[in-house]
Design an enzyme around this catalytic site. Structure first.
Site, mmCIF file in Angstrom:
data_model
loop_
_atom_site.group_PDB
_atom_site.id
_atom_site.type_symbol
_atom_site.label_atom_id
_atom_site.label_comp_id
_atom_site.label_asym_id
_atom_site.label_seq_id
_atom_site.Cartn_x
_atom_site.Cartn_y
_atom_site.Cartn_z
ATOM 1 N N LYS A 204 0.877 -1.176 0.000
ATOM 2 C CA LYS A 204 0.000 0.000 0.000
ATOM 3 C C LYS A 204 0.912 1.223 0.000
ATOM 4 C CE LYS A 204 -4.467 1.234 1.994
ATOM 5 N NZ LYS A 204 -5.153 1.478 0.732
HETATM 6 N N1 PLP Z 1 -7.168 -2.524 -3.225
HETATM 7 C C1 PLP Z 1 -6.655 -1.289 -3.196
HETATM 8 C C2 PLP Z 1 -5.793 -0.847 -4.311
HETATM 9 C C3 PLP Z 1 -6.935 -0.450 -2.099
HETATM 10 O O1 PLP Z 1 -6.444 0.785 -2.053
HETATM 11 C C4 PLP Z 1 -7.776 -0.913 -1.066
HETATM 12 C C5 PLP Z 1 -8.090 -0.053 0.074
HETATM 13 O O2 PLP Z 1 -7.451 -0.037 1.060
HETATM 14 C C6 PLP Z 1 -8.252 -2.213 -1.136
HETATM 15 C C7 PLP Z 1 -7.937 -2.990 -2.239
HETATM 16 C C8 PLP Z 1 -9.089 -2.793 -0.039
HETATM 17 O O3 PLP Z 1 -8.315 -3.038 1.112
HETATM 18 P P1 PLP Z 1 -8.943 -3.022 2.554
HETATM 19 O O4 PLP Z 1 -10.131 -3.897 2.482
HETATM 20 O O5 PLP Z 1 -7.893 -3.564 3.438
HETATM 21 O O6 PLP Z 1 -9.286 -1.608 2.851
HETATM 22 C C1 COI Z 2 -9.050 2.556 1.758
HETATM 23 O O1 COI Z 2 -10.097 1.968 1.472
HETATM 24 O O2 COI Z 2 -8.684 2.682 2.928
HETATM 25 C C2 COI Z 2 -8.177 3.093 0.726
HETATM 26 O O3 COI Z 2 -7.045 3.349 1.019
HETATM 27 C C3 COI Z 2 -8.689 3.338 -0.620
HETATM 28 C C4 COI Z 2 -8.613 4.747 -1.058
HETATM 29 C C5 COI Z 2 -9.222 4.802 -2.421
HETATM 30 C C6 COI Z 2 -9.286 5.721 -0.144
#
Ligand code: PLP
Ligand code: COI
Length: 365
Positions: A204
Site C-alpha cells: 500500500k
Molecule cells: N485494493 C486497493 C488498491 C486499495 O487501495 C484498497 C483499500 O485499502 C483495497 C484494495 C481494499 O483493502 P482493505 O479492504 O484492506 O481496505
Molecule cells: C481505503 O479503502 O482505505 C483506501 O485506502 C482506498 C482509497 C481509495 C481511499
C-alpha cells in the site's frame, strides 16, 4: 538504538480544538477525507537512534526540506482503517493488527524500517481516544484513520532514506462515493496497467495510486466512477479497482474473487468477506476471471452480481462496465441480494449490531 518496544507517547493537547458546535456542523456532511480531527500522532526513526519521539500533538502542517526523499522518489506507504461508533456509546477498530501486519509488509517492500506492530496499533488507538468526539454517529459514518510513513531524510541519491516520519491523521467520513452511489459504473483500463509482477501492487504505497490516476481520469471522461485494472502480462485477467478489491456472484450462488498473486492489494475487507461468505455456506473461489468471460457471463445471466470492497468503499455494487471493447450491465444494474447480505453481515459486526464471532473488533472504550 530503540526498536520501539518501550516507547510511550508524549501528549500535547491541541490548545485550540474545534468547538462542539463547529464539530457538529462539520459532521453533518463529512463526505470522504475532507475534514480532519484536532490531533495527529508522529513518531520518528533515524538510523542511529531507531524509533523515537512518539507524540500526540495538534494536527498541523509538516515542515519538509525541498530535498526530502519522499518528494522525489516516493518512498511512502500508508494504511486505511476505521473506528466505528457502537450502540452502547463505545467505539471499536476492525482488525487493526491486520493493518499493522500489512504496513509491516509494505515497509519491507519499500525498503523502509518496519514499525513494530504494537506501536502501530497503539498509535491509532491513542489518536481515536483523544479525538473520540469526532467519531460520527450517523448511519454508516465512521472515523477514517490514515497511518502513513515517509522517507524524511534530505538527500537526492537514490537509496533508502536514513530517516523516516510515521504519522497518523483521522478524518470523519460518510460514503466514499458521492451521493452514496447505489451502484457504480466501471471503466476497463486498456491503455494503463496499475501493477506488474515483481512491482509494488501488493504494497500500500502512494506510487500505486499515482500510477492509477490517468486511468481514472480517462474513466471519468467516459462517465465512469472507478477503473477496473487488468493484469499487465496478458491484459485479460481482472485484478482490482484503483482502491478496492472485486467480487463476482454467480447464478449457482457461488462467489469468486481474483487470487492474491502479488500484483493486487490483499484487502482486509476481501479477507473478511471470504470468511463471512463461507460462514453463510456459500462457495467462495479465489481464482482468475477474465474480462471476456465476465462480459459473456453477464450477458448470458450466469453472472448475477458484482461488487467492489474496501475500507473506504465498504461493499459497493457494480452496475455497469464500459471500455473501448466492452459495454455491459450486471443483472438489472442495481445492488443484488447477495451483495446486500454480505454488506449487512460485515457492517453489523463493525458497528456492534451482531455478535463478533471471529473477534475482529478491538474495543477502545
Ligand atoms: N485494493 C486497493 C488498491 C486499495 O487501495 C484498497 C483499500 O485499502 C483495497 C484494495 C481494499 O483493502 P482493505 O479492504 O484492506 O481496505
Ligand atoms: C481505503 O479503502 O482505505 C483506501 O485506502 C482506498 C482509497 C481509495 C481511499
Amino acid at each position: 538504538m530503540s526498536n520501539g518496544d518501550a516507547l510511550t507517547f508524549d501528549i500535547e493537547k491541541n490548545s485550540k480544538p474545534a468547538t462542539a458546535s463547529e464539530r457538529e456542523t462539520l459532521l453533518q456532511n463529512p463526505g470522504f477525507g475532507r475534514i480532519f480531527t484536532d490531533h495527529m500522532v508522529t513518531i520518528r526513526y533515524s538510523q542511529d537512534r531507531g524509533w523515537h519521539g512518539a507524540k500526540i500533538e495538534a494536527r498541523k502542517a509538516l515542515a519538509l526540506d525541498p530535498a526530502t526523499v519522499v518528494l522525489h522518489y516516493a518512498q511512502e506507504i500508508f494504511e486505511g482503517m476505521k473506528a466505528y461508533h457502537l450502540p452502547d456509546g463505545g467505539a471499536a477498530l476492525f482488525r487493526p493488527s491486520a493493518n499493522a501486519q500489512r504496513f509491516h509488509n509494505s515497509a519491507e517492500r519499500l525498503a523502509m524500517p518496519p514499525l513494530p506492530e504494537r506501536l502501530f496499533v497503539e498509535s491509532v488507538r491513542e489518536l481515536v481516544k483523544i479525538d473520540r468526539e469526532w467519531i460520527p454517529t450517523a448511519e454508516g459514518a465512521s472515523l477514517y484513520l490514515r497511518p502513513f510513513m515517509i522517507g524524511s531524510e534530505s538527500a537526492l541519491g537514490t537509496r533508502p532514506a536514513t530517516d523516516y516520519l510515521f504519522c497518523v491523521i483521522a478524518s470523519p467520513v460518510a460514503s466514499y462515493f458521492k451521493g452514496g452511489a447505489s451502484a457504480v459504473t466501471l471503466w476497463v483500463s486498456e491503455n494503463y496497467t496499475r501493477a506488474a509482477p515483481g512491482g509494488t501492487g501488493a504494497a500500500k504505497c502512494g506510487g500505486n495510486y499515482a500510477a492509477s490516476l490517468s486511468a481514472l481520469a480517462e474513466g471519468q471522461r467516459e462517465g465512469c466512477d472507478q477503473v477496473v485494472f487488468l493484469d499487465a502480462v496478458e491484459k485479460r485477467w481482472i485484478e482490482e479497482l484503483g482502491g478496492m478489491n472485486i467480487f463476482f456472484v454467480f447464478d449457482d450462488g457461488s462467489l469468486q474473487t481474483p487470487p492474491l498473486t502479488g500484483t493486487i492489494l490483499p484487502g482486509i475487507t476481501r479477507d473478511s468477506l471470504i470468511k463471512l461468505g463461507r460462514d453463510m455456506g456459500l462457495t467462495v473461489r479465489e481464482e482468475p476471471y477474465s474480462i471476456e468471460q465476465w462480459q459473456a457471463d453477464a450477458q448470458s445471466g450466469r453472472l448475477r452480481e458484482a461488487f467492489a470492497c474496501g475500507t473506504a468503499a465498504v461493499v459497493t455494487p457494480i452496475g455497469k462496465v464500459k471500455g473501448r471493447k466492452h459495454n455491459f450491465t450486471i443483472g438489472d444494474g442495481n445492488a443484488g441480494a447477495t451483495t446486500l447480505r454480505l454488506k449487512a453481515a460485515l457492517t453489523d459486526i463493525q458497528f456492534g449490531r451482531a455478535p463478533d464471532k471471529n473477534e475482529w473488533l478491538d474495543r477502545l472504550f
